[in-house]
Design a protein around this motif. Structure first.
Motif, mmCIF file in Angstrom:
data_model
loop_
_atom_site.group_PDB
_atom_site.id
_atom_site.type_symbol
_atom_site.label_atom_id
_atom_site.label_comp_id
_atom_site.label_asym_id
_atom_site.label_seq_id
_atom_site.Cartn_x
_atom_site.Cartn_y
_atom_site.Cartn_z
ATOM 1 N N LEU A 189 35.763 27.200 56.477
ATOM 2 C CA LEU A 189 35.458 28.271 55.452
ATOM 3 C C LEU A 189 35.634 29.594 56.037
ATOM 4 C CD1 LEU A 189 31.971 26.919 53.788
ATOM 5 C CD2 LEU A 189 34.362 27.513 52.629
ATOM 6 N N ALA A 190 35.436 29.543 57.429
ATOM 7 C CA ALA A 190 35.608 30.960 58.070
ATOM 8 C C ALA A 190 36.928 31.400 57.997
ATOM 9 C CB ALA A 190 34.934 30.794 59.621
ATOM 10 N N ALA A 191 37.799 30.024 58.186
ATOM 11 C CA ALA A 191 39.473 30.597 58.349
ATOM 12 C C ALA A 191 39.629 30.757 56.710
ATOM 13 C CB ALA A 191 39.972 29.266 58.614
ATOM 14 N N ALA A 192 39.324 30.166 55.967
ATOM 15 C CA ALA A 192 39.510 30.620 54.337
ATOM 16 C C ALA A 192 39.224 31.976 54.109
ATOM 17 C CB ALA A 192 38.887 29.601 53.368
ATOM 18 N N SER A 193 37.918 32.520 54.524
ATOM 19 C CA SER A 193 37.626 34.015 54.284
ATOM 20 C C SER A 193 38.583 34.850 55.196
ATOM 21 C CB SER A 193 36.129 33.850 55.129
ATOM 22 O OG SER A 193 35.852 35.332 54.767
ATOM 23 N N ALA A 194 39.020 34.401 56.105
ATOM 24 C CA ALA A 194 39.986 35.609 56.787
ATOM 25 C C ALA A 194 41.368 35.495 56.133
ATOM 26 C CB ALA A 194 40.091 34.973 58.370
ATOM 27 N N ILE A 195 41.796 34.344 55.629
ATOM 28 C CA ILE A 195 43.174 34.193 54.944
ATOM 29 C C ILE A 195 42.941 35.042 53.646
ATOM 30 C CG2 ILE A 195 44.523 32.585 53.762
ATOM 31 C CD1 ILE A 195 43.976 30.633 56.004
ATOM 32 N N TYR A 196 41.982 34.697 52.930
ATOM 33 C CA TYR A 196 41.741 35.326 51.872
ATOM 34 C C TYR A 196 41.943 36.902 51.877
ATOM 35 C CZ TYR A 196 39.466 35.676 46.908
ATOM 36 O OH TYR A 196 39.032 35.705 45.596
ATOM 37 N N LYS A 197 41.205 37.495 52.943
ATOM 38 C CA LYS A 197 41.150 39.027 53.065
ATOM 39 C C LYS A 197 42.620 39.481 53.540
ATOM 40 C CE LYS A 197 37.532 41.030 53.739
ATOM 41 N NZ LYS A 197 36.336 41.671 54.314
ATOM 42 N N GLU A 198 43.215 38.508 54.278
ATOM 43 C CA GLU A 198 44.610 38.871 54.777
ATOM 44 C C GLU A 198 45.582 38.927 53.737
ATOM 45 O OE1 GLU A 198 47.548 40.063 57.248
ATOM 46 O OE2 GLU A 198 45.835 39.830 57.797
ATOM 47 N N LEU A 199 45.439 38.038 52.801
ATOM 48 C CA LEU A 199 46.592 37.750 51.627
ATOM 49 C C LEU A 199 46.443 38.686 50.584
ATOM 50 C CD1 LEU A 199 47.279 33.862 51.799
ATOM 51 C CD2 LEU A 199 48.469 35.640 52.698
ATOM 52 N N HIS A 200 45.218 38.789 50.182
ATOM 53 C CA HIS A 200 44.568 39.292 48.867
ATOM 54 C C HIS A 200 43.751 40.668 49.149
ATOM 55 C CE1 HIS A 200 46.601 35.828 47.141
ATOM 56 N NE2 HIS A 200 45.521 35.048 47.956
ATOM 57 N N GLY A 201 43.330 40.874 50.129
ATOM 58 C CA GLY A 201 42.146 42.148 50.308
ATOM 59 C C GLY A 201 42.530 43.314 49.814
ATOM 60 N N ASN A 202 41.544 43.963 49.433
ATOM 61 C CA ASN A 202 41.872 45.428 48.590
ATOM 62 C C ASN A 202 42.019 46.428 49.837
ATOM 63 O OD1 ASN A 202 41.982 44.489 45.974
ATOM 64 N ND2 ASN A 202 39.783 44.420 45.986
ATOM 65 N N GLU A 203 42.279 47.640 49.587
ATOM 66 C CA GLU A 203 42.552 48.627 50.641
ATOM 67 C C GLU A 203 41.065 49.036 51.026
ATOM 68 O OE1 GLU A 203 44.707 51.773 49.319
ATOM 69 O OE2 GLU A 203 46.658 50.796 49.351
ATOM 70 N N ASP A 204 39.798 48.855 50.212
ATOM 71 C CA ASP A 204 38.722 49.365 50.589
ATOM 72 C C ASP A 204 37.788 48.121 51.405
ATOM 73 O OD1 ASP A 204 38.135 47.533 48.661
ATOM 74 O OD2 ASP A 204 37.198 48.896 47.383
ATOM 75 N N GLY A 205 38.546 47.002 51.512
ATOM 76 C CA GLY A 205 37.930 46.160 52.488
ATOM 77 C C GLY A 205 37.250 44.978 51.607
ATOM 78 N N THR A 206 37.254 45.153 50.221
ATOM 79 C CA THR A 206 36.879 44.033 49.489
ATOM 80 C C THR A 206 37.865 43.059 49.057
ATOM 81 O OG1 THR A 206 37.373 45.297 47.587
ATOM 82 C CG2 THR A 206 34.968 45.656 48.332
ATOM 83 N N ILE A 207 37.525 42.045 48.417
ATOM 84 C CA ILE A 207 38.649 40.984 48.213
ATOM 85 C C ILE A 207 38.423 40.705 46.761
ATOM 86 C CG2 ILE A 207 38.600 39.902 50.315
ATOM 87 C CD1 ILE A 207 36.706 37.877 47.525
ATOM 88 N N PRO A 208 39.521 40.568 45.958
ATOM 89 C CA PRO A 208 39.482 40.592 44.426
ATOM 90 C C PRO A 208 39.384 38.995 44.016
ATOM 91 C CG PRO A 208 41.610 40.557 45.091
ATOM 92 C CD PRO A 208 40.978 40.741 46.437
ATOM 93 N N ALA A 209 38.922 38.723 42.858
ATOM 94 C CA ALA A 209 38.672 37.360 42.177
ATOM 95 C C ALA A 209 39.119 37.763 40.863
ATOM 96 C CB ALA A 209 37.457 36.775 42.204
ATOM 97 N N THR A 210 40.277 36.650 40.546
ATOM 98 C CA THR A 210 40.631 36.927 39.162
ATOM 99 C C THR A 210 40.330 35.570 38.389
ATOM 100 O OG1 THR A 210 42.962 37.903 39.967
ATOM 101 C CG2 THR A 210 42.941 36.879 37.922
ATOM 102 N N PHE A 211 39.729 36.032 37.250
ATOM 103 C CA PHE A 211 39.256 35.193 36.164
ATOM 104 C C PHE A 211 40.465 35.218 35.042
ATOM 105 C CE2 PHE A 211 35.609 36.063 38.622
ATOM 106 C CZ PHE A 211 35.207 34.825 38.622
#
Length: 306
Positions: free
Chosen positions: A253-275
């Motif tokens: 999970l920790a690795a997934a969180s880091a990958i999520y932010k690296e691949l998809h992270g917003n400039e303000d440090g948040t991460i997007p989720a698309t529905f």
């Protein structure tokens, strides 16, 4: 898969009992307050569904809300469009989460399995059936659509919204890459959803006519993947795939969180989720409905217009 009659029934992807338990637990956590806090996606989709509903210039005596949850769509109904709404949901806790005072129209609540609609209502009995973000959890979507059409009166309306196949693609890819990296393989953690290209075909095969299908997205920013996972749990949207792994290793999970932010992270440090949301409208056939003219009977030459 064999059903109780010993014949082959629809392939079972989801454990409906697990899904009911997840929704019951979400509805009662902290007296329902955590569930209400994460209503934002369903409320937004219900608002967009209502826009489409208001474009239909017809008043209905009764509307059936299939897989109603706590009534996100039903709470938007007004007396100039209908007198009564029948809410049907497999989760008794979520069905009764909000009091009648939250609704403008009269409410009837039926605790029943959404996949067995015709055990709850008679064929040819409903003027309109709506479904807001419930159909992505049914095992036999073609069969449920057929039941909806059979439950409707001739010229009855079906209006639905369901999550599409691109929903939470960021989370799916992050988890898959993390599992490959840390464990050498992948398992399903985000439930499979219907591809948008299939919906029109499914509605047509189910016997609906005058179809309208369109796609929209709701994007939400989260501080990190951890808040997204917590909100999904509080929404009752946890994984219910049969054969799923109940636990994911913390380091994965920790690795997934880091990958999520690296691949998809917003400039303000948040991460997007698309529905991704698929909206659909279909009507039960009736002799009074408009029909296309036979080929060759048109009176205006398109060349004159174009």
């Amino acid at each position: 898969m064999l059903d109780e009659t010993g014949t082959f029934g629809p392939y079972q992807v989801f454990d409906r009992n697990v899904k009911r338990i997840q929704k019951d637990q979400a509805a009662t956590r902290d007296g329902g307050e955590r569930s209400r806090t994460v209503d934002y996606v369903r409320e937004e989709v219900a608002d967009r569904m209502m826009e489409r509903f208001l474009d239909i210039k017809r008043k209905f005596n009764t509307i059936l809300d299939l897989g109603s949850g706590s009534g996100h769509f039903s709470q938007l109904l007004e007396l100039d469009k209908t007198k009564k709404c029948i809410m049907v949901d497999a989760s008794e806790k979520i069905l009764h989460r909000d009091p009648d005072s939250e609704f403008e129209v009269a409410i009837e609540r039926i605790h029943a399995e959404e996949e067995d609609l015709l055990q709850v209502v008679e064929p040819d009995s409903q003027e309109a059936i709506v479904s807001c973000l419930s159909l992505h959890w049914v095992n036999d979507l073609p069969g449920v659509l057929v039941q909806i059409r059979e439950a409707l009166k001739p010229d009855g309306l079906f209006l639905g919204a369901m999550f599409g196949g691109e929903t939470l693609f960021e989370l799916r890819t992050a988890l898959q890459l993390a599992e490959v990296e840390r464990e050498g393989g992948i398992s399903p953690h985000v439930s499979p959803m219907t591809d948008t290209r299939d919906v029109s075909n499914l509605l047509g095969r189910a016997g609906f006519t005058l179809l309208t299908v369109d796609i929209d997205e709701v994007k939400v920013a989260y501080p990190s993947m951890w808040e997204l996972l917590e909100d999904l749990s509080d929404m009752g949207e946890g994984n219910a795939v049969i054969g799923r792994r109940n636990m994911i290793k913390r380091d994965t999970l920790a690795a997934a969180s880091a990958i999520y932010k690296e691949l998809h992270g917003n400039e303000d440090g948040t991460i997007p989720a698309t529905f991704q949301v698929i909206y659909m409208i279909g009507w039960k056939p009736a002799p009074t409905q408009p029909k296309p003219l036979d080929r060759g009977t048109g009176k205006i030459n398109l060349k004159e217009i174009l």
